[in-house]
Design a protein around this motif. Sequence first.
Motif, short mmCIF file in Angstrom:
data_model
loop_
_atom_site.label_atom_id
_atom_site.label_comp_id
_atom_site.label_asym_id
_atom_site.label_seq_id
_atom_site.Cartn_x
_atom_site.Cartn_y
_atom_site.Cartn_z
N ASP A 114 1.01 -1.33 0.04
CA ASP A 114 -0.04 -0.22 0.02
C ASP A 114 0.81 1.37 0.04
N ARG A 115 1.93 1.40 0.90
CA ARG A 115 2.84 2.27 0.98
C ARG A 115 3.60 2.76 -0.53
N LEU A 116 4.00 1.74 -1.21
CA LEU A 116 4.77 1.77 -2.37
C LEU A 116 3.74 2.16 -3.40
N ALA A 117 2.44 1.56 -3.43
CA ALA A 117 1.59 1.91 -4.63
C ALA A 117 1.05 3.51 -4.46
N ALA A 118 1.29 4.03 -3.14
CA ALA A 118 0.81 5.44 -3.18
C ALA A 118 2.01 6.53 -3.08
N ASP A 119 3.34 5.93 -3.31
CA ASP A 119 4.39 6.85 -3.32
C ASP A 119 4.74 7.55 -4.63
N ALA A 120 4.65 9.08 -4.44
CA ALA A 120 4.71 9.66 -5.39
C ALA A 120 6.09 9.86 -6.28
N PRO A 121 7.29 9.81 -5.61
CA PRO A 121 8.30 9.56 -6.28
C PRO A 121 8.66 8.61 -6.84
N LEU A 122 8.09 7.14 -6.22
CA LEU A 122 8.45 6.27 -7.10
C LEU A 122 7.27 6.02 -8.31
N ALA A 123 6.33 6.48 -8.19
CA ALA A 123 5.38 6.59 -9.52
C ALA A 123 6.04 7.60 -10.55
N ALA A 124 6.82 8.53 -10.00
CA ALA A 124 7.37 9.43 -11.07
C ALA A 124 8.48 8.82 -11.74
N LEU A 125 9.14 7.77 -11.10
CA LEU A 125 10.39 7.10 -11.68
C LEU A 125 9.66 5.94 -12.67
N ALA A 126 8.64 5.24 -12.23
CA ALA A 126 8.15 4.05 -12.91
C ALA A 126 7.02 4.68 -13.84
N GLY A 127 6.51 5.62 -13.66
CA GLY A 127 5.47 5.98 -14.62
C GLY A 127 4.05 5.37 -14.02
N ALA A 128 4.08 4.17 -13.72
CA ALA A 128 2.73 3.84 -13.06
C ALA A 128 3.54 2.70 -12.06
N VAL A 129 3.23 2.59 -10.80
CA VAL A 129 3.83 1.85 -9.88
C VAL A 129 3.18 0.23 -9.89
N ARG A 130 3.89 -0.67 -10.37
CA ARG A 130 3.45 -1.99 -10.70
C ARG A 130 4.23 -2.62 -9.55
N ILE A 131 3.36 -3.20 -8.48
CA ILE A 131 4.01 -3.97 -7.55
C ILE A 131 3.30 -5.28 -7.74
N HIS A 132 4.26 -6.37 -7.58
CA HIS A 132 3.47 -7.70 -7.61
C HIS A 132 4.27 -8.83 -6.61
N ASP A 133 3.32 -9.73 -6.32
CA ASP A 133 3.82 -10.84 -5.71
C ASP A 133 4.63 -11.88 -6.48
#
Length: 134
Positions: free
Chosen positions: A13-32
Amino acid sequence: MSAALALRQAIHDRLAADAPLAALAGAVRIHDVPPADVAFPFVILGEAVVADWSTATEGGTEQSLTLHAFSRAGGRREAFALAAAIQEALHDAPLALAGHRLANLRATTAEVRREGDGRTYHALVRFRAVTEPL
């Protein structure tokens, strides 16, 4: 819910909502487990080693976690940036865990390596967490 699952959900949840990570990745894609046709870059919630850290009077767990970030941006730069963003988002973060209290979450190491295909860069970001039951 177990402390390990509660921590994984809070990290997701924290990574999915992280704006700096989203800025790098375009869209935060987090998977198991990433799907077969996954778009780069992406993050995987990886291995966890959970150890009992209880005392004679109180329960607790110590968790060693590895998160993986994968990039195909043509070099190590994006993988290092992803690793740094993950560390920044999670190191000492006050995450709320279902049924547990997070006493400590610390980034311990980060490493970037090139995968065997020669074009994928893999960042491994390791954390140590201590949790206590509520």
